[in-house]
Write a protein that holds these residues in place. Structure first.
Motif, short mmCIF file in Angstrom:
data_model
loop_
_atom_site.label_atom_id
_atom_site.label_comp_id
_atom_site.label_asym_id
_atom_site.label_seq_id
_atom_site.Cartn_x
_atom_site.Cartn_y
_atom_site.Cartn_z
N GLN A 95 0.81 -1.21 0.00
CA GLN A 95 0.00 0.00 0.00
C GLN A 95 0.84 1.26 0.00
OE1 GLN A 95 -3.17 -0.15 -0.37
NE2 GLN A 95 -3.92 1.92 0.06
N ALA A 96 1.93 1.27 0.75
CA ALA A 96 2.79 2.46 0.80
C ALA A 96 3.40 2.74 -0.58
CB ALA A 96 3.89 2.27 1.84
N VAL A 97 3.77 1.68 -1.28
CA VAL A 97 4.33 1.84 -2.63
C VAL A 97 3.27 2.38 -3.57
CG1 VAL A 97 5.35 0.64 -4.59
CG2 VAL A 97 6.05 0.04 -2.27
N LEU A 98 2.05 1.87 -3.45
CA LEU A 98 0.96 2.34 -4.30
C LEU A 98 0.69 3.82 -4.07
CD1 LEU A 98 -1.64 -0.58 -4.14
CD2 LEU A 98 -0.19 0.07 -6.06
N VAL A 99 0.68 4.23 -2.82
CA VAL A 99 0.40 5.64 -2.50
C VAL A 99 1.51 6.53 -3.05
CG1 VAL A 99 0.22 7.32 -0.63
CG2 VAL A 99 -0.99 5.14 -0.47
N GLU A 100 2.77 6.14 -2.86
CA GLU A 100 3.88 6.94 -3.36
C GLU A 100 3.87 7.01 -4.89
OE1 GLU A 100 6.84 9.45 -3.77
OE2 GLU A 100 5.89 8.92 -1.86
N THR A 101 3.55 5.89 -5.54
CA THR A 101 3.46 5.88 -6.99
C THR A 101 2.33 6.77 -7.47
OG1 THR A 101 4.29 3.61 -7.04
CG2 THR A 101 3.23 4.41 -9.04
N SER A 102 1.22 6.73 -6.76
CA SER A 102 0.07 7.57 -7.12
C SER A 102 0.42 9.05 -6.99
CB SER A 102 -1.12 7.23 -6.22
OG SER A 102 -2.23 8.01 -6.55
N LEU A 103 1.12 9.42 -5.92
CA LEU A 103 1.51 10.82 -5.73
C LEU A 103 2.50 11.26 -6.80
CD1 LEU A 103 1.94 10.95 -1.84
CD2 LEU A 103 0.12 12.00 -3.20
N SER A 104 3.44 10.40 -7.14
CA SER A 104 4.41 10.71 -8.18
C SER A 104 3.71 10.90 -9.53
CB SER A 104 5.45 9.59 -8.28
OG SER A 104 6.35 9.84 -9.33
N ASP A 105 2.74 10.02 -9.81
CA ASP A 105 1.98 10.11 -11.05
C ASP A 105 1.17 11.40 -11.08
OD1 ASP A 105 0.75 8.93 -13.53
OD2 ASP A 105 -1.04 8.95 -12.28
N LEU A 106 0.57 11.77 -9.95
CA LEU A 106 -0.22 12.99 -9.88
C LEU A 106 0.65 14.22 -10.11
CD1 LEU A 106 -2.92 14.37 -9.29
CD2 LEU A 106 -2.35 14.29 -6.85
N ARG A 107 1.84 14.24 -9.51
CA ARG A 107 2.75 15.37 -9.72
C ARG A 107 3.12 15.50 -11.19
NH1 ARG A 107 4.89 13.69 -4.56
NH2 ARG A 107 6.32 12.25 -5.60
N SER A 108 3.39 14.36 -11.82
CA SER A 108 3.75 14.37 -13.24
C SER A 108 2.61 14.88 -14.11
CB SER A 108 4.15 12.95 -13.67
OG SER A 108 4.42 12.89 -15.05
N ARG A 109 1.40 14.42 -13.82
CA ARG A 109 0.23 14.86 -14.60
C ARG A 109 -0.05 16.34 -14.40
NH1 ARG A 109 -4.61 11.92 -12.87
NH2 ARG A 109 -3.44 11.14 -11.09
N ASN A 110 0.09 16.82 -13.16
CA ASN A 110 -0.15 18.23 -12.89
C ASN A 110 0.86 19.12 -13.60
OD1 ASN A 110 -2.39 17.81 -11.31
ND2 ASN A 110 -1.30 17.90 -9.36
N ALA A 111 2.12 18.66 -13.64
CA ALA A 111 3.16 19.43 -14.33
C ALA A 111 2.86 19.50 -15.82
CB ALA A 111 4.53 18.80 -14.09
N GLY A 112 2.43 18.37 -16.40
CA GLY A 112 2.10 18.35 -17.82
C GLY A 112 0.90 19.23 -18.14
#
Length: 210
Positions: free
Chosen positions: A95-112
């Motif tokens: 779960q911790a990996v999923l949450v961190e991956t989700s946050l990283s993905d969200l940051r990437s999408r927001n930047a784009g």
């Protein structure tokens, strides 16, 4: 992710330029992992680009944790991808990996998305088209954008005639060559000059706020 699923790149599907990723399969939410190629992120039912995704990026990862907006993408180049059931990822990855991956993905999408909004506010259609072609090139998508002008117009939220004019301008500048249903880079440096430089962040935010 590949190790957890018992998959390798040999299991990847092929995608053609212009095709859309599938957010579900048989009614089950799917996550797309891009192995090769470049795609434009989209909301379901939308055509306007929210930024680009390339090798190693995930499409529709919000489906793993649930509650997020469904995402799809349109391939800007030919590519390869793996489609993984969101439910299986939720079950098999910590779960911790999923949450961190989700946050990283969200940051990437927001930047784009932020980059796309600023371009829309600050650049001409010709500059935006040049920037889009450069994005594909810089993301190792090759020197061609094999899409119809109508597809590009939808992604950029402009009229097809505006894209046609932009193509003519970039061709006259020696930056691109026009082929049937494709744009090829003729001179990367000329294309970078044509893309120009957007206004400062402060200026762009002021314009967006009116």
């Amino acid at each position: 992710m590949l190790a957890v699923q018992g998959l390798d790149e040999g299991d990847a599907f092929l995608a053609s330029a212009g095709a859309l990723t599938a957010p579900t399969r048989d009614g089950e939410p799917q996550v797309t992992l891009i192995i090769e190629g470049v795609a434009a992120r989209l909301g379901v039912g939308e055509t306007v680009s929210r930024g680009q995704a390339a090798s190693g990026d995930l499409i529709n990862f919000d489906a793993v944790l649930g509650g997020g907006e469904t995402e799809t993408a349109q391939w800007l180049t030919a590519g390869r991808f793996l489609s993984v059931p969101a439910r299986r990822l939720a079950q098999r990855i910590d779960q911790a990996v999923l949450v961190e991956t989700s946050l990283s993905d969200l940051r990437s999408r927001n930047a784009g998305l932020r980059r796309e909004v600023l371009r829309h506010a600050a650049l001409t259609v010709s500059q935006r088209l040049a920037a889009l072609i450069l994005d594909v090139h810089d993301l190792d998508g090759g020197d061609a954008l094999p899409l119809r002008q109508s597809d590009l117009a939808a992604l950029m939220s402009v009229r097809r005639a505006s894209v046609s004019t932009a193509c003519t301008e970039l061709h006259a500048a020696g930056a691109i060559r026009l082929r049937r249903a494709a744009i090829h880079i003729a001179d990367v440096d000329a294309l970078r000059v044509a893309a120009g430089t957007p206004h400062s962040t402060v200026t762009d935010l002021a314009r967006l706020r009116g």
